[in-house]
Design a protein around this motif. Structure first.
Motif, PDB file in Angstrom:
ATOM      1  N   ASP A  65      34.795  78.550  27.170  1.00 28.53           N
ATOM      2  CA  ASP A  65      34.135  79.793  26.758  1.00 28.53           C
ATOM      3  C   ASP A  65      32.834  79.977  27.528  1.00 28.53           C
ATOM      4  OD1 ASP A  65      36.161  80.187  24.973  1.00 28.53           O
ATOM      5  OD2 ASP A  65      35.008  79.568  23.218  1.00 28.53           O
ATOM      6  N   GLY A  66      32.636  81.170  28.046  1.00 31.01           N
ATOM      7  CA  GLY A  66      31.419  81.486  28.762  1.00 31.01           C
ATOM      8  C   GLY A  66      31.446  81.116  30.235  1.00 31.01           C
ATOM      9  N   GLN A  67      32.516  80.469  30.675  1.00 30.57           N
ATOM     10  CA  GLN A  67      32.629  80.124  32.090  1.00 30.57           C
ATOM     11  C   GLN A  67      32.990  81.374  32.894  1.00 30.57           C
ATOM     12  OE1 GLN A  67      31.054  77.138  31.702  1.00 30.57           O
ATOM     13  NE2 GLN A  67      32.267  76.479  33.432  1.00 30.57           N
ATOM     14  N   PRO A  68      32.461  81.493  34.102  1.00 30.40           N
ATOM     15  CA  PRO A  68      32.819  82.647  34.942  1.00 30.40           C
ATOM     16  C   PRO A  68      34.303  82.657  35.291  1.00 30.40           C
ATOM     17  CG  PRO A  68      30.941  81.436  35.854  1.00 30.40           C
ATOM     18  CD  PRO A  68      31.479  80.631  34.713  1.00 30.40           C
ATOM     19  N   LYS A  69      34.829  83.820  35.547  1.00 29.24           N
ATOM     20  CA  LYS A  69      36.233  83.982  35.928  1.00 29.24           C
ATOM     21  C   LYS A  69      36.534  83.083  37.120  1.00 29.24           C
ATOM     22  CE  LYS A  69      39.844  86.845  35.304  1.00 29.24           C
ATOM     23  NZ  LYS A  69      40.700  86.581  34.207  1.00 29.24           N
ATOM     24  N   GLY A  70      37.628  82.341  37.019  1.00 23.86           N
ATOM     25  CA  GLY A  70      38.024  81.433  38.080  1.00 23.86           C
ATOM     26  C   GLY A  70      37.478  80.025  37.919  1.00 23.86           C
ATOM     27  N   GLU A  71      36.581  79.816  36.962  1.00 26.52           N
ATOM     28  CA  GLU A  71      35.994  78.487  36.738  1.00 26.52           C
ATOM     29  C   GLU A  71      36.309  77.966  35.340  1.00 26.52           C
ATOM     30  OE1 GLU A  71      31.871  78.171  37.827  1.00 26.52           O
ATOM     31  OE2 GLU A  71      32.128  79.521  39.521  1.00 26.52           O
TER      32      GLU A  71
END
Length: 83
Positions: A65-71
């Motif tokens: 949760d809260g990780q940037p798209k792709g990470e």
């Protein structure tokens, strides 16, 4: 590949939690347990207490949760420990 990511996190937690048993099962080689434990998504972590499955973590739900798209596959080990 995602199972290896979870293995890395659990391997770092195991030495600091000697009161806990960490077991790893290869889903392809243990179809009986996969069926018995209703494993549908890999990785799946099942938390047992007094021989009863109390909680399960399927995939990386809630960990990224809260990780940037792709990470989404990158999250701190502390999130696994909190579960």
């Amino acid at each position: 590949m995602r199972c290896k990511i979870m293995d890395k996190h659990l391997a770092s937690l195991a030495p600091t939690h000697v009161e806990t048993k960490f077991l790893k099962i290869n889903a392809e080689k243990a179809p009986f347990f996969v069926g018995k434990l209703h494993v549908k998504i890999l990785p799946t972590v099942i938390f047992f207490k007094d021989s009863i499955a109390e909680e399960r973590l399927q995939g990386f739900e809630g960990l990224a949760d809260g990780q940037p798209k792709g990470e989404e596959d990158e999250f701190p080990t502390a999130r696994v420990a909190a579960r």
